[in-house]
Design a protein around this motif. Structure first.
Motif, PDB file in Angstrom:
ATOM      1  N   ALA A 120       2.725 -10.922  14.099  1.00  0.00           N
ATOM      2  CA  ALA A 120       3.908 -11.399  14.712  1.00  0.00           C
ATOM      3  C   ALA A 120       3.522 -12.550  15.811  1.00  0.00           C
ATOM      4  CB  ALA A 120       4.765 -10.342  15.225  1.00  0.00           C
ATOM      5  N   GLN A 121       2.504 -12.319  16.514  1.00  0.00           N
ATOM      6  CA  GLN A 121       2.198 -13.393  17.780  1.00  0.00           C
ATOM      7  C   GLN A 121       1.564 -14.573  17.067  1.00  0.00           C
ATOM      8  OE1 GLN A 121      -0.790 -10.976  19.941  1.00  0.00           O
ATOM      9  NE2 GLN A 121       0.853 -10.076  21.177  1.00  0.00           N
ATOM     10  N   ARG A 122       0.932 -14.560  16.004  1.00  0.00           N
ATOM     11  CA  ARG A 122       0.380 -15.823  15.305  1.00  0.00           C
ATOM     12  C   ARG A 122       1.361 -16.642  14.686  1.00  0.00           C
ATOM     13  NH1 ARG A 122      -3.570 -13.143  11.801  1.00  0.00           N
ATOM     14  NH2 ARG A 122      -4.344 -11.448  13.185  1.00  0.00           N
ATOM     15  N   LYS A 123       2.540 -15.870  14.283  1.00  0.00           N
ATOM     16  CA  LYS A 123       3.458 -16.459  13.582  1.00  0.00           C
ATOM     17  C   LYS A 123       4.298 -17.271  14.613  1.00  0.00           C
ATOM     18  CE  LYS A 123       7.407 -15.802  10.597  1.00  0.00           C
ATOM     19  NZ  LYS A 123       8.465 -14.475   9.985  1.00  0.00           N
ATOM     20  N   LYS A 124       4.551 -16.387  15.887  1.00  0.00           N
ATOM     21  CA  LYS A 124       5.236 -17.252  16.864  1.00  0.00           C
ATOM     22  C   LYS A 124       4.475 -18.415  17.482  1.00  0.00           C
ATOM     23  CE  LYS A 124       7.644 -13.159  18.950  1.00  0.00           C
ATOM     24  NZ  LYS A 124       7.863 -12.426  20.013  1.00  0.00           N
ATOM     25  N   GLN A 125       3.119 -18.307  17.497  1.00  0.00           N
ATOM     26  CA  GLN A 125       2.321 -19.573  17.945  1.00  0.00           C
ATOM     27  C   GLN A 125       2.338 -20.620  16.850  1.00  0.00           C
ATOM     28  OE1 GLN A 125      -1.601 -17.557  18.239  1.00  0.00           O
ATOM     29  NE2 GLN A 125      -1.408 -16.975  20.501  1.00  0.00           N
ATOM     30  N   PHE A 126       2.279 -20.439  15.743  1.00  0.00           N
ATOM     31  CA  PHE A 126       2.462 -21.282  14.696  1.00  0.00           C
ATOM     32  C   PHE A 126       3.772 -21.943  14.656  1.00  0.00           C
ATOM     33  CE2 PHE A 126       3.205 -22.590  10.394  1.00  0.00           C
ATOM     34  CZ  PHE A 126       2.504 -23.379  10.168  1.00  0.00           C
ATOM     35  N   LEU A 129       3.906 -24.326  17.730  1.00  0.00           N
ATOM     36  CA  LEU A 129       2.895 -25.571  17.257  1.00  0.00           C
ATOM     37  C   LEU A 129       3.899 -26.294  16.645  1.00  0.00           C
ATOM     38  CD1 LEU A 129       0.182 -26.971  17.508  1.00  0.00           C
ATOM     39  CD2 LEU A 129      -0.335 -25.502  15.540  1.00  0.00           C
ATOM     40  N   LEU A 130       4.511 -25.732  15.298  1.00  0.00           N
ATOM     41  CA  LEU A 130       5.323 -26.674  14.527  1.00  0.00           C
ATOM     42  C   LEU A 130       6.538 -27.268  15.196  1.00  0.00           C
ATOM     43  CD1 LEU A 130       5.622 -24.687  11.200  1.00  0.00           C
ATOM     44  CD2 LEU A 130       4.537 -26.744  11.699  1.00  0.00           C
ATOM     45  N   GLN A 131       7.214 -26.407  16.249  1.00  0.00           N
ATOM     46  CA  GLN A 131       8.226 -26.850  17.027  1.00  0.00           C
ATOM     47  C   GLN A 131       7.817 -28.113  18.046  1.00  0.00           C
ATOM     48  OE1 GLN A 131      11.432 -25.858  16.847  1.00  0.00           O
ATOM     49  NE2 GLN A 131      12.073 -27.330  18.309  1.00  0.00           N
ATOM     50  N   ASN A 132       6.749 -27.874  18.705  1.00  0.00           N
ATOM     51  CA  ASN A 132       6.077 -28.697  19.448  1.00  0.00           C
ATOM     52  C   ASN A 132       5.604 -29.940  18.765  1.00  0.00           C
ATOM     53  OD1 ASN A 132       6.496 -27.101  21.902  1.00  0.00           O
ATOM     54  ND2 ASN A 132       4.150 -26.536  21.878  1.00  0.00           N
ATOM     55  N   HIS A 133       5.245 -29.997  17.745  1.00  0.00           N
ATOM     56  CA  HIS A 133       4.865 -31.101  16.692  1.00  0.00           C
ATOM     57  C   HIS A 133       6.113 -32.030  16.320  1.00  0.00           C
ATOM     58  CE1 HIS A 133       2.272 -33.530  14.088  1.00  0.00           C
ATOM     59  NE2 HIS A 133       3.244 -33.318  12.967  1.00  0.00           N
ATOM     60  N   SER A 134       7.066 -31.159  16.143  1.00  0.00           N
ATOM     61  CA  SER A 134       8.083 -32.009  15.391  1.00  0.00           C
ATOM     62  C   SER A 134       9.047 -32.658  16.683  1.00  0.00           C
ATOM     63  CB  SER A 134       9.399 -31.011  14.580  1.00  0.00           C
ATOM     64  OG  SER A 134       9.814 -29.973  15.662  1.00  0.00           O
TER      65      SER A 134
END
Length: 136
Positions: A120-126, A129-134
């Motif tokens: 779950a933590q890795r999923k949140k981090q991912f 990361l996607l949100q920051n990238h977009s």
């Protein structure tokens, strides 16, 4: 369930398992002692049987019959004690199996919880990361 609760449950179930395991140790020692006493008695009976077979004075006074009676009583008593210990050991082993099963189940739950939390933590981090990238 929280990780703290699982950790506490794990400690408690392990302590119960170890306590049950410690309870069986004296029974195992007593079983070993009784089995050894029976083995020594059988060895002694074999050697005495050979000696009494050729000792006419002992047969004449009936010592061979007294010996056989003592041997039967001793063997019977040791077997009774051994069967009592084995019955107690059987109950203790069942308690150990149950305690081990509980301990194992709680440890498995704790392991799954840790794994699920890490995923779950890795999923949140991912997702961050996607949100920051977009956004950027």
């Amino acid at each position: 369930m929280k990780h703290d609760k699982l950790a506490q449950m794990s400690q408690v179930t392990e302590a119960v398992y170890l306590a049950e395991f410690r309870k069986v140790q004296p029974l195992l020692q007593e079983e070993t002692r009784l089995r050894g006493a029976l083995a020594r008695l059988n060895e002694q009976a074999d050697s005495e049987r050979k000696a009494l077979a050729t000792d006419m004075p002992m047969q004449t006074i009936g010592a061979d019959l007294l010996w056989q009676a003592w041997l039967v009583r001793s063997r019977k008593q040791l077997n009774i004690e051994l069967s009592q210990v084995l019955a107690k050991k059987s109950v203790a082993m069942e308690r150990i199996r149950l305690a081990f099963g509980r301990c194992n189940a709680v440890q498995a739950m704790s392991g799954r919880f840790t794994t699920d939390r890490a995923i779950a933590q890795r999923k949140k981090q991912f997702e961050r990361l996607l949100q920051n990238h977009s956004d950027g």
